[in-house]
Design an enzyme around this catalytic site. Structure first.
Site, PDB file in Angstrom:
ATOM      1  N   GLU A 176       0.827  -1.219   0.000  1.00  0.00           N
ATOM      2  CA  GLU A 176       0.000   0.000   0.000  1.00  0.00           C
ATOM      3  C   GLU A 176       0.857   1.263   0.000  1.00  0.00           C
ATOM      4  OE1 GLU A 176      -3.659   2.203   2.415  1.00  0.00           O
ATOM      5  OE2 GLU A 176      -2.525   0.628   3.413  1.00  0.00           O
ATOM      6  N   LYS A 213      -2.805  -1.965  -2.782  1.00  0.00           N
ATOM      7  CA  LYS A 213      -3.835  -1.062  -2.272  1.00  0.00           C
ATOM      8  C   LYS A 213      -3.392   0.350  -2.604  1.00  0.00           C
ATOM      9  CE  LYS A 213      -6.669   0.181   1.714  1.00  0.00           C
ATOM     10  NZ  LYS A 213      -7.274  -0.280   2.993  1.00  0.00           N
TER      11      LYS A 213
END
Length: 297
Positions: A176, A213
């Site tokens: 992420e 993400k």
């Protein structure tokens, strides 16, 4: 890792719920839920209250596998129980929802326009316990604030280096590198980020899989090449400070991108709601986020 869980995350219809606010963000999460800081006098009481909140969300009939593929947990949540089962087992067995674990220790100070992750000194031990608790994958967050090529490269290098350690432990890492939605050069950052991620994906072994993400891109379908990459199980989007309606509208413009929202999922929930009110509010959120993840413009 269970093959059916991998299949569900890779090809299932739905989104991933982010329930992983940690020590620093827990007071804010509780305040949003209507629990003020004077309701607890120490950290232990605070974590008891946040577990009650998460338990209420997870056990709600609105929190179901028809709409939700997976849920990201904070480490304390992994170690606690819901109705006599460890949280991950409850999610998998009772709900049919795949459990993930947040493993980062927060962000370092900003440098070169980015915030790297703080060192994760106990990662091997955390991954061992994650396997014991039947966790499928992990999540770790960095932040990109400026389109600084050196900084963005450092973020992606760190994410994939730690990601490899997670893969070797038998888990699927969610990488992420969040681009700040308020960044002045967000679109430029996203292009640099995509190129850096692709370079790392192309070096992975055929048996190694990751998830990504990412912030919803400024230009729709910027990340389509990442979504279609054979080493990527799934690409999910964070809400990043957008309201739920705004995040949903932006998400709908991106083919193959599904949600992994936190604040946008729980924003309308309150400790003082009756179960009927709580479940209705959660159901509205779940159904709208599902719709944005599955039905594209």
């Amino acid at each position: 890792m269970q093959a059916n869980q991998l299949e569900k995350i890779k090809n299932g219809k739905g989104f991933i719920a982010a329930l992983d606010q940690s020590g620093g963000s827990t007071p804010k999460a509780l305040a949003g839920y209507g629990v003020s800081e004077d309701a607890y006098s120490n950290e232990e009481e605070m974590f008891d209250l946040v577990h009650e909140m998460r338990t209420r969300i997870i056990t709600s009939p609105a929190f179901d596998s028809t709409h939700i593929l997976g849920a990201i947990l904070f480490e304390q949540t992994m170690d606690r129980e819901i109705e006599g089962q460890y949280t991950a087992d409850y999610l998998a067995d009772k709900k049919g929802i795949v459990p993930f674990l947040k493993v980062d220790k927060g962000l370092a100070e900003a440098s070169n326009g980015v915030q790297l992750m703080k060192p994760i000194h106990d990662l091997d031990e955390t991954l061992r316990r994650a396997n014991e608790r039947h966790i499928f994958g992990t999540k770790m967050r960095s932040v990109i604030k400026e389109a600084n090529p050196e900084g963005i490269k450092a973020v992606v290098d760190q994410q994939f280096e730690i990601g490899q350690q997670i893969i070797e432990a038998g888990l699927v890492p969610i990488i992420e590198p969040e681009v700040d939605i308020y960044s002045n050069d967000k679109e430029k950052s996203e292009q640099i980020l995509k190129d850096e991620i692709l370079a790392h994906l192309n070096k992975l072994d055929d048996k190694d899989n990751v998830m990504l993400k990412l912030s919803i891109p400024t230009v729709a379908n910027t990340y389509k090449e990442l979504i279609d990459h054979p080493r990527v199980v799934r690409v999910v989007a964070l809400s990043g400070g957008y309201s739920r309606d705004e995040a949903n509208e932006k998400l709908k413009e991106n083919d193959g991108l599904i949600a992994s929202f936190s604040r946008a999922l729980s924003a309308d929930l309150n400790v003082n709601q009756t179960d009927e009110e709580f479940n209705a509010a959660l159901r509205d959120a779940v159904e709208s986020i599902y719709d944005a993840s599955v039905n594209k413009k």
